[in-house]
Design a protein around this motif. Structure first.
Motif, PDB file in Angstrom:
ATOM      1  N   SER A  99       0.828  -1.205   0.000  1.00  0.00           N
ATOM      2  CA  SER A  99       0.000   0.000   0.000  1.00  0.00           C
ATOM      3  C   SER A  99       0.859   1.250   0.000  1.00  0.00           C
ATOM      4  O   SER A  99       0.573   2.216  -0.719  1.00  0.00           O
ATOM      5  N   PHE A 100       1.945   1.227   0.795  1.00  0.00           N
ATOM      6  CA  PHE A 100       2.841   2.373   0.854  1.00  0.00           C
ATOM      7  C   PHE A 100       3.530   2.599  -0.486  1.00  0.00           C
ATOM      8  O   PHE A 100       3.687   3.742  -0.937  1.00  0.00           O
ATOM      9  N   GLN A 101       3.931   1.527  -1.152  1.00  0.00           N
ATOM     10  CA  GLN A 101       4.565   1.649  -2.460  1.00  0.00           C
ATOM     11  C   GLN A 101       3.592   2.236  -3.485  1.00  0.00           C
ATOM     12  O   GLN A 101       3.990   3.036  -4.344  1.00  0.00           O
ATOM     13  N   ALA A 102       2.318   1.852  -3.379  1.00  0.00           N
ATOM     14  CA  ALA A 102       1.302   2.402  -4.292  1.00  0.00           C
ATOM     15  C   ALA A 102       1.132   3.899  -4.059  1.00  0.00           C
ATOM     16  O   ALA A 102       0.992   4.683  -5.008  1.00  0.00           O
ATOM     17  N   ILE A 103       1.148   4.311  -2.787  1.00  0.00           N
ATOM     18  CA  ILE A 103       1.047   5.738  -2.452  1.00  0.00           C
ATOM     19  C   ILE A 103       2.228   6.506  -3.046  1.00  0.00           C
ATOM     20  O   ILE A 103       2.062   7.596  -3.604  1.00  0.00           O
ATOM     21  N   LEU A 104       3.440   5.932  -2.935  1.00  0.00           N
ATOM     22  CA  LEU A 104       4.628   6.593  -3.482  1.00  0.00           C
ATOM     23  C   LEU A 104       4.534   6.722  -5.008  1.00  0.00           C
ATOM     24  O   LEU A 104       4.904   7.754  -5.570  1.00  0.00           O
ATOM     25  N   ARG A 105       4.044   5.675  -5.667  1.00  0.00           N
ATOM     26  CA  ARG A 105       3.931   5.719  -7.131  1.00  0.00           C
ATOM     27  C   ARG A 105       2.959   6.803  -7.576  1.00  0.00           C
ATOM     28  O   ARG A 105       3.177   7.458  -8.595  1.00  0.00           O
ATOM     29  N   ASN A 106       1.892   6.988  -6.803  1.00  0.00           N
ATOM     30  CA  ASN A 106       0.848   7.928  -7.196  1.00  0.00           C
ATOM     31  C   ASN A 106       1.033   9.319  -6.588  1.00  0.00           C
ATOM     32  O   ASN A 106       0.184  10.195  -6.780  1.00  0.00           O
ATOM     33  N   LEU A 107       2.125   9.517  -5.848  1.00  0.00           N
ATOM     34  CA  LEU A 107       2.292  10.739  -5.072  1.00  0.00           C
ATOM     35  C   LEU A 107       2.255  11.999  -5.942  1.00  0.00           C
ATOM     36  O   LEU A 107       1.553  12.963  -5.625  1.00  0.00           O
ATOM     37  N   VAL A 108       2.988  11.989  -7.040  1.00  0.00           N
ATOM     38  CA  VAL A 108       3.052  13.178  -7.901  1.00  0.00           C
ATOM     39  C   VAL A 108       1.685  13.471  -8.522  1.00  0.00           C
ATOM     40  O   VAL A 108       1.194  14.609  -8.490  1.00  0.00           O
ATOM     41  N   GLY A 109       1.065  12.437  -9.087  1.00  0.00           N
ATOM     42  CA  GLY A 109      -0.240  12.633  -9.722  1.00  0.00           C
ATOM     43  C   GLY A 109      -1.301  13.080  -8.735  1.00  0.00           C
ATOM     44  O   GLY A 109      -2.095  13.987  -9.022  1.00  0.00           O
ATOM     45  N   ASP A 110      -1.327  12.461  -7.547  1.00  0.00           N
ATOM     46  CA  ASP A 110      -2.308  12.849  -6.530  1.00  0.00           C
ATOM     47  C   ASP A 110      -2.047  14.268  -6.040  1.00  0.00           C
ATOM     48  O   ASP A 110      -2.980  15.043  -5.816  1.00  0.00           O
ATOM     49  N   GLY A 111      -0.766  14.613  -5.872  1.00  0.00           N
ATOM     50  CA  GLY A 111      -0.425  15.963  -5.428  1.00  0.00           C
ATOM     51  C   GLY A 111      -0.862  17.016  -6.432  1.00  0.00           C
ATOM     52  O   GLY A 111      -1.378  18.078  -6.060  1.00  0.00           O
ATOM     53  N   LEU A 112      -0.685  16.726  -7.723  1.00  0.00           N
ATOM     54  CA  LEU A 112      -1.117  17.664  -8.767  1.00  0.00           C
ATOM     55  C   LEU A 112      -2.638  17.826  -8.762  1.00  0.00           C
ATOM     56  O   LEU A 112      -3.153  18.943  -8.921  1.00  0.00           O
ATOM     57  N   GLN A 113      -3.351  16.725  -8.582  1.00  0.00           N
ATOM     58  CA  GLN A 113      -4.816  16.804  -8.530  1.00  0.00           C
ATOM     59  C   GLN A 113      -5.284  17.676  -7.364  1.00  0.00           C
ATOM     60  O   GLN A 113      -6.150  18.536  -7.527  1.00  0.00           O
ATOM     61  N   MET A 114      -4.694  17.451  -6.183  1.00  0.00           N
ATOM     62  CA  MET A 114      -5.120  18.195  -4.995  1.00  0.00           C
ATOM     63  C   MET A 114      -4.748  19.676  -5.102  1.00  0.00           C
ATOM     64  O   MET A 114      -5.528  20.555  -4.721  1.00  0.00           O
ATOM     65  N   ALA A 115      -3.560  19.954  -5.656  1.00  0.00           N
ATOM     66  CA  ALA A 115      -3.143  21.346  -5.823  1.00  0.00           C
ATOM     67  C   ALA A 115      -4.059  22.081  -6.804  1.00  0.00           C
ATOM     68  O   ALA A 115      -4.468  23.224  -6.560  1.00  0.00           O
ATOM     69  N   ALA A 116      -4.400  21.420  -7.906  1.00  0.00           N
ATOM     70  CA  ALA A 116      -5.293  22.025  -8.889  1.00  0.00           C
ATOM     71  C   ALA A 116      -6.684  22.246  -8.297  1.00  0.00           C
ATOM     72  O   ALA A 116      -7.322  23.286  -8.529  1.00  0.00           O
ATOM     73  N   PHE A 117      -7.156  21.276  -7.520  1.00  0.00           N
ATOM     74  CA  PHE A 117      -8.462  21.401  -6.878  1.00  0.00           C
ATOM     75  C   PHE A 117      -8.509  22.615  -5.947  1.00  0.00           C
ATOM     76  O   PHE A 117      -9.431  23.430  -6.010  1.00  0.00           O
ATOM     77  N   LEU A 118      -7.515  22.760  -5.093  1.00  0.00           N
ATOM     78  CA  LEU A 118      -7.501  23.862  -4.134  1.00  0.00           C
ATOM     79  C   LEU A 118      -7.337  25.217  -4.824  1.00  0.00           C
ATOM     80  O   LEU A 118      -7.871  26.225  -4.367  1.00  0.00           O
ATOM     81  N   THR A 119      -6.626  25.230  -5.942  1.00  0.00           N
ATOM     82  CA  THR A 119      -6.318  26.496  -6.607  1.00  0.00           C
ATOM     83  C   THR A 119      -7.432  26.973  -7.524  1.00  0.00           C
ATOM     84  O   THR A 119      -7.756  28.169  -7.547  1.00  0.00           O
ATOM     85  N   TYR A 120      -8.036  26.053  -8.275  1.00  0.00           N
ATOM     86  CA  TYR A 120      -8.905  26.471  -9.375  1.00  0.00           C
ATOM     87  C   TYR A 120     -10.392  26.134  -9.223  1.00  0.00           C
ATOM     88  O   TYR A 120     -11.230  26.786  -9.836  1.00  0.00           O
ATOM     89  N   SER A 121     -10.746  25.112  -8.454  1.00  0.00           N
ATOM     90  CA  SER A 121     -12.120  24.605  -8.529  1.00  0.00           C
ATOM     91  C   SER A 121     -13.118  25.366  -7.669  1.00  0.00           C
ATOM     92  O   SER A 121     -14.321  25.214  -7.847  1.00  0.00           O
ATOM     93  N   GLY A 122     -12.655  26.180  -6.722  1.00  0.00           N
ATOM     94  CA  GLY A 122     -13.560  26.808  -5.762  1.00  0.00           C
ATOM     95  C   GLY A 122     -14.652  27.660  -6.375  1.00  0.00           C
ATOM     96  O   GLY A 122     -15.750  27.765  -5.825  1.00  0.00           O
ATOM     97  N   PHE A 123     -14.388  28.278  -7.511  1.00  0.00           N
ATOM     98  CA  PHE A 123     -15.360  29.175  -8.131  1.00  0.00           C
ATOM     99  C   PHE A 123     -16.508  28.426  -8.803  1.00  0.00           C
ATOM    100  O   PHE A 123     -17.607  28.961  -8.950  1.00  0.00           O
ATOM    101  N   PHE A 124     -16.288  27.158  -9.177  1.00  0.00           N
ATOM    102  CA  PHE A 124     -17.219  26.467 -10.058  1.00  0.00           C
ATOM    103  C   PHE A 124     -18.275  25.668  -9.289  1.00  0.00           C
ATOM    104  O   PHE A 124     -18.128  25.381  -8.106  1.00  0.00           O
ATOM    105  N   THR A 125     -19.332  25.298 -10.006  1.00  0.00           N
ATOM    106  CA  THR A 125     -20.411  24.499  -9.438  1.00  0.00           C
ATOM    107  C   THR A 125     -19.972  23.039  -9.317  1.00  0.00           C
ATOM    108  O   THR A 125     -18.917  22.647  -9.817  1.00  0.00           O
ATOM    109  N   PHE A 126     -20.817  22.243  -8.669  1.00  0.00           N
ATOM    110  CA  PHE A 126     -20.473  20.849  -8.378  1.00  0.00           C
ATOM    111  C   PHE A 126     -20.180  20.062  -9.655  1.00  0.00           C
ATOM    112  O   PHE A 126     -19.162  19.369  -9.761  1.00  0.00           O
TER     113      PHE A 126
END
Length: 247
Positions: free
Chosen positions: A25-52
């Motif tokens: 499970s930890f190895q899977a988290i490490l493999r996905n770390l960059v992609g998940d981090g980009l998703q979360m950063a984009a969500f916090l930065t850009y999605s707040g203005f938009f509807t569900f």
């Protein structure tokens, strides 16, 4: 002794299986770390203005882009669960935040945003939530039309209180140095310019801008200085709220 040794070996064997699964499970988290981090950063930065629904479409496009770039990510990543704790979400609901997905996402954005937030709140639920959330601290309500606005702002900046500014549809230029965090340090003091005066800046200071106009037209200049958080209720949002209450 033999029985105890056998029992110990059996227990260690079970632990070995658990450790192996944890390691995978930890190895899977490490493999996905960059992609998940980009998703979360984009969500916090850009999605707040938009509807569900628009947020779901944005997330789908971001994941398509990650696929094209061959960046691994979790396809079932939940922004709310990844960026907040269950105890925090329960606390927000106790403070008046609706339990639907849009509101919980907005709660995460308000809690995690780096820039000061501007909340679009036609119904007033978000303002009530913010007032309850900061009720343990000193929070003041004001607006640009208040004759004592400059004095209230300077006091909040100096003493590190939270300031709730209502009916913000255009930005008063006096807030530019604060929103840009143009803080100068002189002789151990942190100062920020308010009008023609340099005021001591407390790191605990927080300012929350709000408007009740769902059709507000915000200038690019303002949008670039704040984190937009849209609490406007849509049919999809109402459906999510209804489902949450039924459950």
């Amino acid at each position: 002794m033999v029985d105890r040794a056998q029992s110990l070996m059996k227990s260690l064997g079970q632990e070995s299986e658990r450790w192996s699964k944890s390691s995978e499970s930890f190895q899977a988290i490490l493999r996905n770390l960059v992609g998940d981090g980009l998703q979360m950063a984009a969500f916090l930065t850009y999605s707040g203005f938009f509807t569900f629904n628009t947020r779901r479409q944005l997330l789908s496009r971001w994941r398509e882009a990650l696929d094209l770039l061959d960046i691994e990510f979790r396809s079932d990543l939940s922004m709310v669960e990844s960026l907040s704790k269950a105890s925090e979400r329960l606390s927000w609901q106790a403070q008046g935040l609706p339990a639907d997905s849009l509101s919980l996402e907005n709660g995460v954005i308000l809690d995690r945003c780096v820039r000061f937030p501007l909340i679009i709140d036609p119904i007033g639920h978000a303002i009530d939530f913010v007032l309850k959330k900061y009720s343990g601290q000193k929070i003041q309500k004001t607006s640009f039309l208040d004759k004592a606005f400059m004095k209230t702002l300077a006091g909040a900046v100096r003493f590190g209180t939270t300031l709730l500014v209502e009916n913000v549809e255009k930005l008063d230029p006096v807030l530019n140095p604060i929103l840009n965090k143009e803080i100068t340090r002189t002789g151990g003091r942190s100062l920020v310019r308010i009008g023609t005066e340099d005021v001591d800046y407390s790191p605990k200071f927080n300012i929350i801008l709000t408007t009740k106009n769902p059709a507000v037209r915000l200038t690019p200049d303002l949008c670039s200085r704040v984190t937009l958080v849209n609490f406007t209720v849509t049919p999809a949002g109402l459906q999510s709220q209804s489902l949450s209450r039924i459950l």
